[in-house]
Design a protein around this motif. Sequence first.
Motif, short mmCIF file in Angstrom:
data_model
loop_
_atom_site.label_atom_id
_atom_site.label_comp_id
_atom_site.label_asym_id
_atom_site.label_seq_id
_atom_site.Cartn_x
_atom_site.Cartn_y
_atom_site.Cartn_z
N LEU A 137 -7.14 -14.40 70.59
CA LEU A 137 -8.13 -15.07 70.53
C LEU A 137 -7.85 -15.75 71.82
CD1 LEU A 137 -5.12 -16.26 67.81
CD2 LEU A 137 -8.08 -16.48 67.62
N ARG A 138 -7.31 -15.87 73.51
CA ARG A 138 -7.70 -16.27 74.14
C ARG A 138 -8.21 -15.96 75.58
NH1 ARG A 138 -2.39 -15.82 77.96
NH2 ARG A 138 -3.34 -17.35 78.94
N VAL A 139 -9.04 -14.32 74.83
CA VAL A 139 -9.88 -14.40 75.47
C VAL A 139 -11.11 -13.75 74.72
CG1 VAL A 139 -10.69 -11.58 76.14
CG2 VAL A 139 -8.48 -12.53 77.15
N LEU A 140 -11.25 -14.24 73.74
CA LEU A 140 -12.30 -13.85 72.95
C LEU A 140 -13.37 -14.29 72.84
CD1 LEU A 140 -12.94 -15.30 69.39
CD2 LEU A 140 -11.34 -13.75 69.27
N PHE A 141 -13.12 -15.86 72.49
CA PHE A 141 -13.82 -17.83 72.52
C PHE A 141 -13.91 -17.25 74.25
CE2 PHE A 141 -11.05 -18.16 68.43
CZ PHE A 141 -12.22 -18.01 67.98
N GLY A 142 -14.54 -17.24 75.03
CA GLY A 142 -14.94 -16.50 76.73
C GLY A 142 -16.06 -16.03 76.20
N HIS A 143 -16.66 -15.26 75.22
CA HIS A 143 -17.79 -14.37 74.64
C HIS A 143 -18.48 -14.94 73.42
CE1 HIS A 143 -14.72 -11.70 76.97
NE2 HIS A 143 -15.11 -11.79 78.10
N PHE A 144 -17.27 -15.31 73.07
CA PHE A 144 -17.87 -15.99 71.54
C PHE A 144 -17.67 -17.33 71.31
CE2 PHE A 144 -16.87 -16.49 67.22
CZ PHE A 144 -17.83 -15.88 66.36
N PRO A 145 -18.95 -17.91 70.75
CA PRO A 145 -20.46 -16.83 70.17
C PRO A 145 -21.31 -16.59 71.48
CG PRO A 145 -20.06 -19.38 69.48
CD PRO A 145 -19.02 -18.95 70.66
N ALA A 146 -22.04 -15.66 70.60
CA ALA A 146 -23.15 -15.23 71.87
C ALA A 146 -24.72 -15.50 71.92
CB ALA A 146 -22.90 -13.49 72.13
N GLY A 147 -24.42 -16.53 70.43
CA GLY A 147 -26.30 -17.36 70.60
C GLY A 147 -26.82 -16.34 69.63
#
Length: 417
Positions: free
Chosen positions: A292-302
């Motif tokens: 969870l701490r990692v994925l929101f650095g890349h999501f959402p992607a547009g």
Amino acid sequence: MASRGAVTTSVMLCVCLVCVGHVLRLPARLLNDDTKRALGYPPDSLLNFTERSTRYGYPAEEHRLFTQDGYILTMFRMAGAKEGGVARAPPVILMHGLLQSADAWLDAGPSAGLAYLIADAGYDLWLGNVRGNYYSRDHVHMRPDTDPQYWNFSVDEIGLYDVPATIDYVLNYTKADKVIFLGFSQGAGAYFIMCSERPEYCNKAKLLITLAPAARQTNTKSVPYRTLTQSMNKLESVLATSGIQEVFTKGALSQEFLAFFCPLSWISQLICAKGEALFDSFHPGSISNETLRVLFGHFPAGTSVHNLARYGQSMQSERFEKFDYGKSKNLELYGSLRPPEYNLSAVTVPVTVLYGESDHLVDTEDIAWLLRRLPNVVEAVKVSDPLWNHLDVTYSSLTKQTIFPKISDYLLQYSDN
């Protein structure tokens, strides 16, 4: 207890606020990467695909390819096993879902991320990115920031152009005869569209493995997802008049908000985990706090407003069909008052379907509807974990025990060595 109408109104207001935040673009990030590192943000939330995979000992290549209609896509290759040696053939293509990028296959980390697991098994792995996400936000002639026409696409065009271009590039580069294609959600639905519209491409794969495949979505249980996409369908022309064709892009206010707060350990569990469960279903212990701490650095992607509107329509129809522009434009474009159905009988490649009982985005009733129409289903597998949901496919810490054994069996069965 609050009335159903009050709950629906509250959800719609929340979704509208999220949409506004995602529409607004920030000129700069809230914090630079050095500051985030000093605050203890996980490194993986700050790295791109090749940086992350290399960090864990999986060297990756970046490739750029061109679609027939001029979009420029980025694809990544993780070639062969981590330990080295000759990669198994044929090459494997892994395609992400709606609002994701290739990064989604790394977010669960080396012990659970599907990209790492497939690479460890020795396959020549290629990871696609469809038009409009931050890795594939380019075009031969049009500029995404100034040309509204760039955003006039949905999964219809992704299936018609992006998937064939991806397959062609991999086959031409590797000199292979066929690929094995793994598609998650939108990635699987786009393959179905390709088979219907360009059947000569359908059998360029030895096997199609579909993970929670999104075709018709009539029975979607997720109220926020349904409200969001159907609102986009109703408001598309209004948003276009206001100059808004792109949503949920990396760098938008809400994505930066999530990227700012969710890497903080206590917030990720308190707020971000509950937000994820709101859109799907609650599966305690599945998605780790670190992920969870990692994925929101890349999501959402547009993606485009038009694409979300297309999914809103898919929840209002009993068919898997093209975009409905209204009777007059349908007649002009399609020669019929209703949009044509996609021909699922054209999906002649052997298909394996994996799905979860608690998936609130791709419902089991729509999976059953799909299975009755696909002509060459090798096996349909309901994941044994009764709480397995949609987002578990990319982010669960349990992937290695739940879906990967079946994926591995089929990859090995259809590999040449």
